[in-house]
Design an enzyme around this catalytic site. Structure first.
Site, PDB file in Angstrom:
ATOM      1  N   TYR A 196       0.833  -1.212   0.000  1.00 39.39           N
ATOM      2  CA  TYR A 196       0.000   0.000   0.000  1.00 39.39           C
ATOM      3  C   TYR A 196       0.864   1.256   0.000  1.00 39.39           C
ATOM      4  O   TYR A 196       0.348   2.364  -0.132  1.00 39.39           O
ATOM      5  CB  TYR A 196      -1.061  -0.009   1.102  1.00 39.39           C
ATOM      6  CG  TYR A 196      -0.630  -0.325   2.520  1.00 39.39           C
ATOM      7  CD1 TYR A 196       0.482   0.258   3.109  1.00 39.39           C
ATOM      8  CD2 TYR A 196      -1.402  -1.196   3.302  1.00 39.39           C
ATOM      9  CE1 TYR A 196       0.828  -0.008   4.426  1.00 39.39           C
ATOM     10  CE2 TYR A 196      -1.064  -1.479   4.608  1.00 39.39           C
ATOM     11  CZ  TYR A 196       0.063  -0.874   5.175  1.00 39.39           C
ATOM     12  OH  TYR A 196       0.405  -1.144   6.472  1.00 39.39           O
ATOM     13  N   LYS A 226       5.547   3.761   5.022  1.00 48.30           N
ATOM     14  CA  LYS A 226       6.200   2.705   4.220  1.00 48.30           C
ATOM     15  C   LYS A 226       6.654   3.272   2.872  1.00 48.30           C
ATOM     16  O   LYS A 226       7.693   2.861   2.345  1.00 48.30           O
ATOM     17  CB  LYS A 226       5.249   1.523   3.999  1.00 48.30           C
ATOM     18  CG  LYS A 226       4.845   0.775   5.270  1.00 48.30           C
ATOM     19  CD  LYS A 226       5.939  -0.106   5.813  1.00 48.30           C
ATOM     20  CE  LYS A 226       5.416  -1.030   6.918  1.00 48.30           C
ATOM     21  NZ  LYS A 226       6.486  -1.800   7.573  1.00 48.30           N
TER      22      LYS A 226
HETATM   23  C1  HXC Z   1      -7.131   4.422  16.855  1.00 47.14           C
HETATM   24  C2  HXC Z   1      -5.193   4.247  18.093  1.00 47.14           C
HETATM   25  C3  HXC Z   1      -5.259   2.813  18.045  1.00 47.14           C
HETATM   26  C4  HXC Z   1      -6.370   2.240  17.360  1.00 47.14           C
HETATM   27  C5  HXC Z   1      -3.482   3.385  19.136  1.00 47.14           C
HETATM   28  N1  HXC Z   1      -4.068   4.523  18.761  1.00 47.14           N
HETATM   29  N2  HXC Z   1      -4.175   2.313  18.719  1.00 47.14           N
HETATM   30  N3  HXC Z   1      -6.111   5.025  17.499  1.00 47.14           N
HETATM   31  N4  HXC Z   1      -7.262   3.071  16.774  1.00 47.14           N
HETATM   32  N5  HXC Z   1      -6.516   0.901  17.281  1.00 47.14           N
HETATM   33  C6  HXC Z   1      -3.639   5.877  19.075  1.00 47.14           C
HETATM   34  C7  HXC Z   1      -3.771   6.117  20.560  1.00 47.14           C
HETATM   35  O1  HXC Z   1      -5.101   6.449  20.893  1.00 47.14           O
HETATM   36  C8  HXC Z   1      -2.805   7.274  20.784  1.00 47.14           C
HETATM   37  O2  HXC Z   1      -3.353   8.488  20.359  1.00 47.14           O
HETATM   38  C9  HXC Z   1      -1.698   6.946  19.800  1.00 47.14           C
HETATM   39  O3  HXC Z   1      -2.238   6.050  18.819  1.00 47.14           O
HETATM   40  C10 HXC Z   1      -0.542   6.296  20.465  1.00 47.14           C
HETATM   41  O4  HXC Z   1      -0.993   5.138  21.121  1.00 47.14           O
HETATM   42  P1  HXC Z   1      -0.089   4.363  22.185  1.00 47.14           P
HETATM   43  O5  HXC Z   1      -0.725   3.042  22.455  1.00 47.14           O
HETATM   44  O6  HXC Z   1       0.225   5.263  23.327  1.00 47.14           O
HETATM   45  O7  HXC Z   1       1.257   4.232  21.362  1.00 47.14           O
HETATM   46  P2  HXC Z   1       2.332   3.169  21.409  1.00 47.14           P
HETATM   47  O8  HXC Z   1       2.383   2.447  22.724  1.00 47.14           O
HETATM   48  O9  HXC Z   1       3.546   3.834  20.959  1.00 47.14           O
HETATM   49  O10 HXC Z   1       1.820   2.096  20.355  1.00 47.14           O
HETATM   50  C11 HXC Z   1       2.124   2.183  19.001  1.00 47.14           C
HETATM   51  C12 HXC Z   1       1.022   1.535  18.199  1.00 47.14           C
HETATM   52  C13 HXC Z   1       0.819   0.089  18.579  1.00 47.14           C
HETATM   53  C14 HXC Z   1       1.388   1.653  16.725  1.00 47.14           C
HETATM   54  C15 HXC Z   1      -0.243   2.309  18.433  1.00 47.14           C
HETATM   55  O11 HXC Z   1      -0.222  -0.458  17.815  1.00 47.14           O
HETATM   56  C16 HXC Z   1       2.056  -0.752  18.409  1.00 47.14           C
HETATM   57  O12 HXC Z   1       3.116  -0.523  18.982  1.00 47.14           O
HETATM   58  N6  HXC Z   1       1.983  -1.783  17.642  1.00 47.14           N
HETATM   59  C17 HXC Z   1       3.182  -2.627  17.375  1.00 47.14           C
HETATM   60  C18 HXC Z   1       2.777  -3.892  16.803  1.00 47.14           C
HETATM   61  C19 HXC Z   1       2.010  -3.725  15.557  1.00 47.14           C
HETATM   62  O13 HXC Z   1       1.182  -2.859  15.393  1.00 47.14           O
HETATM   63  N7  HXC Z   1       2.251  -4.596  14.627  1.00 47.14           N
HETATM   64  C20 HXC Z   1       1.481  -4.583  13.436  1.00 47.14           C
HETATM   65  C21 HXC Z   1       2.364  -4.788  12.357  1.00 47.14           C
HETATM   66  S1  HXC Z   1       1.530  -5.721  11.200  1.00 47.14           S
HETATM   67  P3  HXC Z   1      -4.096   9.532  21.362  1.00 47.14           P
HETATM   68  O14 HXC Z   1      -4.519  10.624  20.469  1.00 47.14           O
HETATM   69  O15 HXC Z   1      -5.246   8.751  21.970  1.00 47.14           O
HETATM   70  O16 HXC Z   1      -3.076   9.936  22.385  1.00 47.14           O
HETATM   71  C22 HXC Z   1       1.408  -4.790   9.916  1.00 47.14           C
HETATM   72  C23 HXC Z   1       0.764  -5.523   8.807  1.00 47.14           C
HETATM   73  C24 HXC Z   1       0.478  -4.661   7.662  1.00 47.14           C
HETATM   74  O17 HXC Z   1       1.807  -3.687   9.885  1.00 47.14           O
HETATM   75  C25 HXC Z   1      -0.439  -5.412   6.689  1.00 47.14           C
HETATM   76  C26 HXC Z   1      -0.013  -5.175   5.276  1.00 47.14           C
HETATM   77  C27 HXC Z   1      -0.829  -5.943   4.282  1.00 47.14           C
END
Ligand code: HXC
Length: 258
Positions: A148, A163
């Site tokens: 994407y 990305k």
């Molecule tokens: C809306 C969200 C949210 C959600 C977090 N936020 N999750 N908003 N929907 N589901 C918002 C929060 O409300 C906050 O904003 C801000 O993002 C930061 O959130 P935190 O939890 O404090 O941040 P952090 O701990 O740094 O977490 C980062 C993250 C988390 C990206 C939000 O999901 C993470 O670390 N994930 C790592 C693992 C991951 O996601 N892996 C997926 C990879 S797979 P506010 O405004 O409330 O303060 C992938 C596949 C792609 O990418 C597919 C391709 C085909």
């Protein structure tokens, strides 16, 4: 298949190495004889991953790191050098993602993903690249991207934008650092069956729709992404530079009218 001792005497840093694609890549590098430094935010998860790699006969260490923090990234490279003497490979697999309508995305939500994916990849590539250049040994860097980045991806504006930046970064660093013996490439997985990605298609209808859009008809296995990544890290790819290797079962193709 790459020969078993392909990475013997070499060291890799894998960000996001405690789980998912990062862990699969770390396992494959380890199976091929390389030492691996696993970087990630969660120490317990890293410790479990190190234990698993070690039990399988590999050599691995954990370095808790938030790739958004340049000082922590510098500490990661120092720890790797102290342990292994050189850093020959870097895999940028740390990522963050969630589905959200772009008009509802908060500033913090945007920053959380862009800082991790785009800034984190640059901070790690810069720190490791500096060492690869200064050592005179060169090295190889592979970043994990997503299609994407060029097709656009509704509900992932933060990740798609970041990305896309990583794709541009890959090609830029590839052109700039080749003269130092540093090759820089990217792997672009399609939907891959990992714990982190599964919530993105937990809704049964979304899952069915997604599967129907993949010509091969299934999600990728993490090992398949790991094998593509180790190919790019290996001497088999010595003349591959600035490339994005798509491993997605043809998912990004076939968007015609039928
Ligand atoms: C809306 C969200 C949210 C959600 C977090 N936020 N999750 N908003 N929907 N589901 C918002 C929060 O409300 C906050 O904003 C801000 O993002 C930061 O959130 P935190 O939890 O404090 O941040 P952090 O701990 O740094 O977490 C980062 C993250 C988390 C990206 C939000 O999901 C993470 O670390 N994930 C790592 C693992 C991951 O996601 N892996 C997926 C990879 S797979 P506010 O405004 O409330 O303060 C992938 C596949 C792609 O990418 C597919 C391709 C085909």
């Amino acid at each position: 298949m790459l020969p078993e001792k392909t990475f013997e005497g070499q060291l890799a840093i894998v960000t996001g190495g405690g789980s998912g694609i990062g862990l699969a890549v770390a396992s494959e590098i380890s199976r091929l004889g390389g030492r691996v430094v696993l970087a990630g935010r969660k120490p317990e998860r890293l410790a479990d991953a190190v234990a698993a790699l070690t039990a399988a006969g590999g050599r691995a260490m954990a370095q808790p790191t938030d790739v958004r923090q340049p000082e922590q990234v510098d500490a990661l490279v120092e720890a790797a050098l102290a342990w292994g003497g050189s850093v020959d490979m870097l895999v940028n697999s740390a990522a963050g993602n969630f589905l959200v309508d772009a008009d509802q995305l908060s500033v913090n939500g945007w920053l959380a993903v862009v800082n991790t994916v785009l800034n984190g990849t640059f901070f790690c590539s810069r720190a490791v690249g500096r060492q690869m250049i200064a050592s005179g040994r060169g090295g190889r860097i592979v970043s994990i991207v997503a299609s994407y980045a060029w097709t656009g991806g509704p509900h992932t504006v933060h990740s798609a934008s970041a990305k896309a930046g990583v794709v541009a970064m890959t090609r830029t660093l590839a052109a700039e650092w080749a003269r130092h013996g540093v090759r820089v490439n990217a792997v672009c997985p399609g939907p891959t069956d990992t714990e982190g990605a599964r919530p993105l298609w937990q809704d049964p209808l979304a899952r069915e729709r997604l599967l129907a859009s993949i010509p091969v008809g299934r999600f990728a296995k993490p090992e398949e992404i790991a094998q593509a990544t180790t190919y790019l890290l290996s001497p088999y790819a010595d003349y591959v530079n600035g490339e994005v290797l798509v491993i997605d079962g043809g998912e990004w193709l076939g968007k015609g009218l039928s």
